[in-house]
Design a protein around this motif. Structure first.
Motif: not given
Lengths: 178, 105
Positions: A54-56, A89-93, B41-47
């Protein structure tokens, strides 16, 4: 086990970079640090993590960026690397898709932020190119420098066009679906 | 002042405001929205982050406490937020009522 890989990606290739990192994770190599062209991987269970780039809004150390990072942590998303305004960023799959945005409008805003940076680079390269052309007119031996600057300028312009294409495709989707 | 000028809300913002009618943290909002929309609807973390930042700036929600142990912030709707939510509900009711009158007659 750890390994370091070196890879160069341009600003418009973040989707490809993300795919590359996810492929590595599927093969059992989880990204644990990233800085510019240097990527550090650690062995993991194949497919244990999914990654997102992500470009923050803020660079490292700013309140904006720290807020964002802690919010991600609250949602079980870990920031493993930072470079300029880029975050890895990563999350558990858990089998669900790893998305950062729900709407094309937000995706477009994200692309436009990167495009803004690219447009600054285009202007800078245009200035360098102009300076080099002036230099060559006065001194023929400056030609190799001009060729180098011209090559970089073409690359930067291509990156800008690539981002512009991404933005236009998203705009079309927004007109159709949202 | 929150009023009808702020509607229509996006689906994500509508559900976020509904969720924080009781204190809730980010992850709780994601789970609640998922449950309320039957998984649609699953909210994305960035949203969610963008929406919360904007809602806090508008004063439609506020942070009520920060759990130092878990570092999770709880959010709650304000009276302005509730007014916007009610205005949106009225708008949605009108849409549904008119749709039903025409389609189901």
């Amino acid at each position: 086990m750890r390994k370091v890989e070196w890879h160069f990606w341009t600003l418009d290739q973040y989707n490809e970079e993300e795919q590359w990192l996810n492929k590595k994770a599927e093969e059992g190599w989880a990204l644990v640090d990233a800085f510019a062209v240097r990527y550090v991987f650690e062995s993991c269970e194949p497919g244990e993590y999914v990654y997102k780039i992500l470009f923050t809004d803020g660079v490292k150390g700013t309140d904006e960026r720290d807020d964002f990072t802690s919010f991600m942590n609250e949602n079980d998303i870990e920031e493993v690397g930072r470079y300029h305004r880029w975050g890895y960023y990563r999350k558990k799959n858990d089998g669900t898709p790893f998305e950062m945005f729900n709407s094309k409008k937000e995706e477009l805003a994200h692309v436009n932020k990167i495009k803004q940076l690219a447009s600054v680079l285009v202007v800078l390269m245009a200035l360098c190119l102009f300076t080099e052309i002036m230099a060559v007119l006065h001194n023929r031996f400056m030609l190799p420098a001009l060729i180098m600057v011209a090559a970089v300028s073409v690359m930067v312009f291509k990156v800008y066009k690539g981002l512009d294409k991404k933005a236009k495709e998203l705009e079309k989707d927004i007109n159709l679906f949202e | 002042m929150a009023d009808k000028n702020y509607t229509p809300l996006t689906e994500a913002v509508y559900y976020i405001l509904l969720s924080v009618t009781e204190p809730m943290h980010g992850y709780g909002i994601i789970q609640n929205v998922k449950e309320k929309s039957s998984g649609r609807l699953v909210l994305a973390a960035g949203t969610l982050y963008g929406a919360i930042t904007n809602l806090l700036a508008k004063g439609w929600i506020e942070t009520i406490n920060e759990d130092a142990a878990s570092r999770k912030k709880d959010y709650i709707i304000t009276s302005d937020g509730l007014a916007v939510l009610k205005a949106e509900l009225e708008r949605l009711e009108e849409l549904v009522k008119n749709g039903q009158e025409i389609i189901e007659r």
